[in-house]
Design a protein around this motif. Structure first.
Motif, PDB file in Angstrom:
ATOM      1  N   ALA A  33       9.481 -26.724  -4.898  1.00 50.47           N
ATOM      2  CA  ALA A  33       8.641 -25.576  -4.063  1.00 50.47           C
ATOM      3  C   ALA A  33       9.536 -25.351  -2.858  1.00 50.47           C
ATOM      4  O   ALA A  33      10.379 -26.105  -2.173  1.00 50.47           O
ATOM      5  N   ASN A  34       8.967 -23.762  -3.010  1.00 50.20           N
ATOM      6  CA  ASN A  34      10.650 -23.000  -1.806  1.00 50.20           C
ATOM      7  C   ASN A  34       9.883 -23.805  -0.562  1.00 50.20           C
ATOM      8  O   ASN A  34       8.897 -23.397  -0.641  1.00 50.20           O
ATOM      9  N   THR A  35      10.465 -23.615   1.108  1.00 46.89           N
ATOM     10  CA  THR A  35      10.230 -23.947   1.063  1.00 46.89           C
ATOM     11  C   THR A  35      10.675 -23.292   2.859  1.00 46.89           C
ATOM     12  O   THR A  35      10.565 -23.767   4.178  1.00 46.89           O
ATOM     13  N   ALA A  36      11.670 -22.450   2.195  1.00 56.73           N
ATOM     14  CA  ALA A  36      12.158 -21.165   3.730  1.00 56.73           C
ATOM     15  C   ALA A  36      10.919 -19.848   3.965  1.00 56.73           C
ATOM     16  O   ALA A  36      11.268 -19.744   5.117  1.00 56.73           O
ATOM     17  N   ASP A  37       9.932 -20.374   3.754  1.00 51.77           N
ATOM     18  CA  ASP A  37       9.023 -19.504   3.884  1.00 51.77           C
ATOM     19  C   ASP A  37       8.902 -20.076   4.645  1.00 51.77           C
ATOM     20  O   ASP A  37       7.161 -19.503   6.459  1.00 51.77           O
ATOM     21  N   GLN A 137      15.336 -28.233   7.519  1.00 53.63           N
ATOM     22  CA  GLN A 137      14.597 -27.260   8.588  1.00 53.63           C
ATOM     23  C   GLN A 137      15.556 -26.185   7.407  1.00 53.63           C
ATOM     24  O   GLN A 137      16.440 -25.607   7.830  1.00 53.63           O
ATOM     25  N   VAL A 138      15.069 -24.882   6.486  1.00 57.37           N
ATOM     26  CA  VAL A 138      15.495 -23.946   6.012  1.00 57.37           C
ATOM     27  C   VAL A 138      14.488 -22.346   6.612  1.00 57.37           C
ATOM     28  O   VAL A 138      13.043 -22.922   6.237  1.00 57.37           O
ATOM     29  N   GLU A 139      14.689 -21.225   6.967  1.00 52.93           N
ATOM     30  CA  GLU A 139      13.931 -20.418   6.980  1.00 52.93           C
ATOM     31  C   GLU A 139      14.260 -18.879   7.264  1.00 52.93           C
ATOM     32  O   GLU A 139      15.645 -19.203   7.093  1.00 52.93           O
ATOM     33  N   THR A 140      13.688 -19.036   6.274  1.00 51.83           N
ATOM     34  CA  THR A 140      13.996 -16.984   5.717  1.00 51.83           C
ATOM     35  C   THR A 140      13.796 -16.031   6.912  1.00 51.83           C
ATOM     36  O   THR A 140      12.737 -15.941   7.653  1.00 51.83           O
ATOM     37  N   HIS A 141      14.533 -15.711   7.256  1.00 51.93           N
ATOM     38  CA  HIS A 141      14.673 -14.884   8.725  1.00 51.93           C
ATOM     39  C   HIS A 141      15.013 -13.062   7.932  1.00 51.93           C
ATOM     40  O   HIS A 141      16.077 -13.039   6.809  1.00 51.93           O
ATOM     41  N   VAL A 142      14.792 -11.925   8.351  1.00 53.71           N
ATOM     42  CA  VAL A 142      14.845 -10.971   8.189  1.00 53.71           C
ATOM     43  C   VAL A 142      15.126  -9.946   8.767  1.00 53.71           C
ATOM     44  O   VAL A 142      14.909  -9.435  10.192  1.00 53.71           O
ATOM     45  N   ALA A 143      16.542  -9.519   9.135  1.00 54.05           N
ATOM     46  CA  ALA A 143      17.046  -8.482  10.038  1.00 54.05           C
ATOM     47  C   ALA A 143      16.474  -7.657   9.649  1.00 54.05           C
ATOM     48  O   ALA A 143      16.117  -6.676   8.432  1.00 54.05           O
ATOM     49  N   GLU A 172      18.332 -13.822   5.953  1.00 59.50           N
ATOM     50  CA  GLU A 172      19.503 -15.050   6.176  1.00 59.50           C
ATOM     51  C   GLU A 172      18.261 -16.068   5.845  1.00 59.50           C
ATOM     52  O   GLU A 172      17.535 -16.219   6.559  1.00 59.50           O
ATOM     53  N   LEU A 173      18.848 -16.406   5.454  1.00 64.12           N
ATOM     54  CA  LEU A 173      18.738 -18.342   5.423  1.00 64.12           C
ATOM     55  C   LEU A 173      18.997 -19.169   6.172  1.00 64.12           C
ATOM     56  O   LEU A 173      20.022 -20.178   6.359  1.00 64.12           O
ATOM     57  N   GLN A 174      18.011 -19.639   7.515  1.00 60.78           N
ATOM     58  CA  GLN A 174      18.259 -20.147   8.461  1.00 60.78           C
ATOM     59  C   GLN A 174      19.080 -21.827   8.232  1.00 60.78           C
ATOM     60  O   GLN A 174      18.063 -21.816   8.011  1.00 60.78           O
ATOM     61  N   GLY A 175      19.444 -22.409   8.722  1.00 64.02           N
ATOM     62  CA  GLY A 175      19.856 -23.791   8.819  1.00 64.02           C
ATOM     63  C   GLY A 175      20.091 -23.726   6.824  1.00 64.02           C
ATOM     64  O   GLY A 175      19.952 -25.425   6.247  1.00 64.02           O
ATOM     65  N   ILE A 176      20.408 -23.252   6.313  1.00 65.38           N
ATOM     66  CA  ILE A 176      20.589 -23.511   4.344  1.00 65.38           C
ATOM     67  C   ILE A 176      22.278 -24.185   4.633  1.00 65.38           C
ATOM     68  O   ILE A 176      22.052 -25.129   3.667  1.00 65.38           O
ATOM     69  N   GLU A 177      23.602 -24.153   5.349  1.00 63.79           N
ATOM     70  CA  GLU A 177      24.404 -24.589   5.022  1.00 63.79           C
ATOM     71  C   GLU A 177      24.077 -26.381   5.852  1.00 63.79           C
ATOM     72  O   GLU A 177      25.250 -27.273   4.335  1.00 63.79           O
ATOM     73  N   ASP A 178      23.442 -26.802   5.929  1.00 64.36           N
ATOM     74  CA  ASP A 178      23.021 -28.413   6.540  1.00 64.36           C
ATOM     75  C   ASP A 178      21.922 -28.611   5.807  1.00 64.36           C
ATOM     76  O   ASP A 178      21.566 -29.822   5.828  1.00 64.36           O
ATOM     77  N   ALA A 179      21.738 -27.510   4.715  1.00 64.25           N
ATOM     78  CA  ALA A 179      19.901 -28.439   3.731  1.00 64.25           C
ATOM     79  C   ALA A 179      21.069 -28.992   2.422  1.00 64.25           C
ATOM     80  O   ALA A 179      22.236 -28.877   2.072  1.00 64.25           O
ATOM     81  N   VAL A 212      20.130 -23.834  -1.464  1.00 61.99           N
ATOM     82  CA  VAL A 212      20.620 -25.080  -1.256  1.00 61.99           C
ATOM     83  C   VAL A 212      21.718 -25.752  -1.887  1.00 61.99           C
ATOM     84  O   VAL A 212      21.761 -25.845  -2.707  1.00 61.99           O
ATOM     85  N   PRO A 213      22.544 -26.017  -0.976  1.00 62.63           N
ATOM     86  CA  PRO A 213      24.391 -26.276  -1.099  1.00 62.63           C
ATOM     87  C   PRO A 213      23.698 -27.454  -2.520  1.00 62.63           C
ATOM     88  O   PRO A 213      23.192 -28.837  -1.508  1.00 62.63           O
ATOM     89  N   GLY A 214      24.712 -27.551  -3.351  1.00 60.00           N
ATOM     90  CA  GLY A 214      24.029 -29.039  -4.654  1.00 60.00           C
ATOM     91  C   GLY A 214      23.763 -28.964  -5.565  1.00 60.00           C
ATOM     92  O   GLY A 214      23.458 -29.220  -6.215  1.00 60.00           O
ATOM     93  N   MET A 215      22.312 -27.235  -4.709  1.00 60.68           N
ATOM     94  CA  MET A 215      21.353 -27.118  -5.688  1.00 60.68           C
ATOM     95  C   MET A 215      21.897 -26.725  -7.290  1.00 60.68           C
ATOM     96  O   MET A 215      21.251 -27.165  -8.623  1.00 60.68           O
ATOM     97  N   ARG A 216      22.518 -24.932  -7.187  1.00 62.61           N
ATOM     98  CA  ARG A 216      23.453 -25.056  -8.597  1.00 62.61           C
ATOM     99  C   ARG A 216      23.997 -25.666  -9.494  1.00 62.61           C
ATOM    100  O   ARG A 216      23.677 -25.695 -10.030  1.00 62.61           O
TER     101      ARG A 216
END
Lengths: 318, 318
Positions: A33-37, A137-143, A172-179, A212-216
Motif C-alpha cells: 500500500a501507498n504510505t505517502a498519504d 517516512q515518505v510524504e507527498t507534498h504539493v507545490a 514532491e515525495l519528501q523523504g523518498i530518497e532515504d526510503a 521507492v528506491p529499489g522498488m522498480r
C-alpha cells in the motif's frame, strides 16, 4: 497462487476486495500500500490508504463516504478545532482516532509501520497480508499557490482542506530518497506469481510506491508479470483528483497517457471497453493491453475486473 | 489579595470554585495541582487532576460524574478495547481524548507541562492560573496484591480498574526525587498572601504536592500562612479512597489524624462542626483549628468554606 497488489486507498481497496473474492482459499494475497498519504496530525501518525484498505476488507468502512469508520462520531475533532488546532480540517472520527492512537503508540514503542499494521490487522482480519510500501517516512507534498502565496503543502492539505481547488505547480515525495522497500515487500514480490497495480491514482498512489528506491528493480526482477488497471476511463478519473494532477504534470489524461507514464513498469494494462481504440497505441509502447469493463460498481464487477487482470497476467506469465 | 490553593481533582476543583466565587476581581488565584495521578495511556499523557480543575472551572465538567466532559461519547475507548489495548479500563471519552492529544502534542514539541496547561486553559478560561506542581514526571504507584500476586501498579489502575478493592501495602511516588517545584509555583508561593490546602486526599493529592523536593521549604519560607481543610468528616472521607489509604498507612482516619500527618506544613486547619471536639487536640499539635461546615453541597456552601479558610489565614497573617 501468490498475488501481490500495489494499491492506494479508495480504488485500491475496491480492487483488492475484488481480488480476494476472485481467488481460492489456498491463494495468498499481499497488498503493498501507498504510505505517502501518511501524515502527522496532532502528534498522531495517520495512514489513510492503509486504513481505507484495512477498514474496507475488515468490513469497518463507511461504504457511502468511502473512508473512515461505520457508526462514526466526530466529537474529538470538534474539540480539537475548539482548541484552535490548525490541522482540525482533517476528517478524524472518534473511532478512527483509536486506530491512529494504537498505531502511534506502537511506532513510539519502536515497532516498524509494517509491524504496527500487522497488529492492527489482527483485529480487522482483512484476509490479505497488508504491507506498507516502506517503513520510512515518505510524504507527498504539493507545490501550490494559496491566497497568492507560493506554498508547499502536504497532499492531505491540498486534497481535504483545499478540496484540490488550488493550482498544482509540482509534486514532491519528501523523504523518498532515504526510503527503501521493506524485507516483507521484497520477499512478496520475489515469490509472487502475479503482480497487479490497482486502478489507483498514478501520481500520488502508484507513483510513490514505484518511486521507492529499489522498488522498480524489484518489480523488474520479479518472475511475475506486472499488470495494471487504468484509473482513467474516457478521459477522466472516476473519483479523486488524478485528472487535475496529470494535467498539472503535463501527462495526457487517458488510459494511454497513464500507461506511458508508468512505462516499463508495466507488462500488461487493462483499459475500459470505452477506450478499446487505445489498445493499439498502448501495445505500440510495448505493453500488452486488453479492453474490459473497468467500472467497479459492486462486488461482482470488482471480482470480474480482478479475474480479467489475473487472466492477463497468467497469459503473460506463460 | 494573592491566593494560592494546593489541590487535587474532585474536592480540589469544588474548593477552588468556592475560592473564585469568594474573592473580588482584583484578587489573583493560583492553583498548584497534583500531577502524580498523571499517566501515560496509549502514548498520551493524561493529567486527571489538572483536567478536572480546568473542566470544572471552565464549565465543561460532567457535574454528575465529577470527572470528564459534558455531552461525552465513548467510541474511541470502545475501539481501543476492541484492539485489545490493556489500558482500556481508563474512562477516556472522545471529547476528553482531544485534551490529551493536544497536551501530548505540546509536550512532544518540547513545551513544559506548565506551558501546555496554560495553552489548554486559554480555551477554558478557568479564571485562575492553573499550575502543575512540577514539570517532572511523578507518578503515584500502589504496592498491592492482585489475584494473589504482589504488584506495584499505577494509582489510576488501583482506583479505576480495581475500584480501590485491592489491599494497599504501600504508596510510592515514582520520580519524586528528581522533581522540583517549577519557577511559576515558587514565584506564586513567594508572593502569596494566603496559601490554602483544599480538602483533597492527603496521601495521593496534597501528599505528592508537598513531597516535591523543595516544596515544603518554599511553603515554610512563604510569608503567607498555610491553612488546610480536612478531607475527613466524622471518621470518613466524603468521596474517594482517602480512608482506605490512611488506614493502610496506619494514619488515624480523622480530621486530627490528617492534620498530624501534614504536621508542620499547616498553620491552620478547618474541621467540620461535627468534629468540633477535635479542635483542642489539633491546637495541641501547634496548628490553629476552627470548626466550620465543610460539606460543599453547592456553589454557596463551597464559597462559604473558602471565605472561612481565607478568614483563618487572614487572622493568622496579622
Amino acid at each position: 497462487m501468490r498475488i501481490v497488489v500495489l494499491a492506494g486507498g479508495f480504488g485500491g481497496s475496491r480492487f483488492v476486495s475484488g481480488v480476494r473474492d476472485a481467488v481460492g482459499p489456498d491463494d495468498e494475497i499481499t497488498v503493498v500500500a501507498n504510505t505517502a498519504d501518511d501524515i502527522w496530525l496532532f502528534g498522531l501518525r495517520v495512514s489513510p490508504d492503509l486504513d481505507t484498505i484495512m477498514y474496507t476488507l475488515g468490513d469497518g468502512i463507511d461504504a457511502e463516504r468511502g473512508w473512515g469508520r461505520t457508526d462514526e462520531t466526530w466529537n474529538a475533532k470538534e474539540e480539537l478545532a475548539t482548541y484552535g488546532e490548525p490541522q482540525a480540517w482533517f476528517g478524524l472520527g472518534d473511532r478512527d482516532l483509536a486506530t491512529h492512537v494504537v498505531r502511534t503508540a506502537r511506532l513510539r514503542e519502536g515497532l516498524t509501520l509494517t509491524e504496527a499494521t500487522a497488529e492492527l490487522c489482527r483485529r480487522w482480519q482483512p484476509g490479505v497480508t497488508l504491507l506498507p510500501m516502506t517503513d520510512a517516512q515518505v510524504e507527498t507534498h504539493v507545490a501550490t499557490t494559496v491566497d497568492g502565496q507560493d506554498q508547499v503543502i502536504h497532499f492531505q492539505e491540498y486534497w481535504i482542506k483545499h478540496h484540490a481547488g488550488v493550482p498544482v505547480r509540482g509534486i514532491e515525495l519528501q523523504g523518498i530518497e532515504d526510503a527503501g522497500p521493506t524485507p516483507e515487500v521484497l520477499a512478496a514480490l520475489e515469490s509472487a506469481d502475479v503482480i497487479l497495480a490497482a486502478p489507483s491514482n498514478p501520481i500520488v498512489s502508484i507513483g510513490p510506491i514505484v518511486s521507492v528506491p529499489g522498488m522498480r528493480d524489484a518489480l523488474s526482477d520479479a518472475k511475475a508479470p506486472v499488470v495494471g488497471v487504468s484509473p482513467i476511463i474516457g478521459g477522466a478519473a472516476l473519483r479523486g483528483m488524478a485528472d487535475q494532477l496529470l494535467d498539472a504534470l503535463g501527462i495526457e489524461i487517458s488510459a494511454t497517457g497513464v500507461a506511458r507514464y508508468h512505462g516499463d513498469l508495466l507488462d500488461g494494462w487493462l483499459v475500459d471497453t470505452e477506450d478499446a481504440d487505445q489498445v493499439d497505441a498502448i501495445e505500440a509502447a510495448g505493453i500488452t493491453a486488453r479492453a474490459v469493463p473497468l467500472y467497479m460498481r459492486d462486488a461482482e464487477t470488482s471480482r470480474q475486473l480482478a479475474l480479467d487482470a489475473i487472466a492477463l497476467a497468467t497469459e503473460l506469465h506463460s
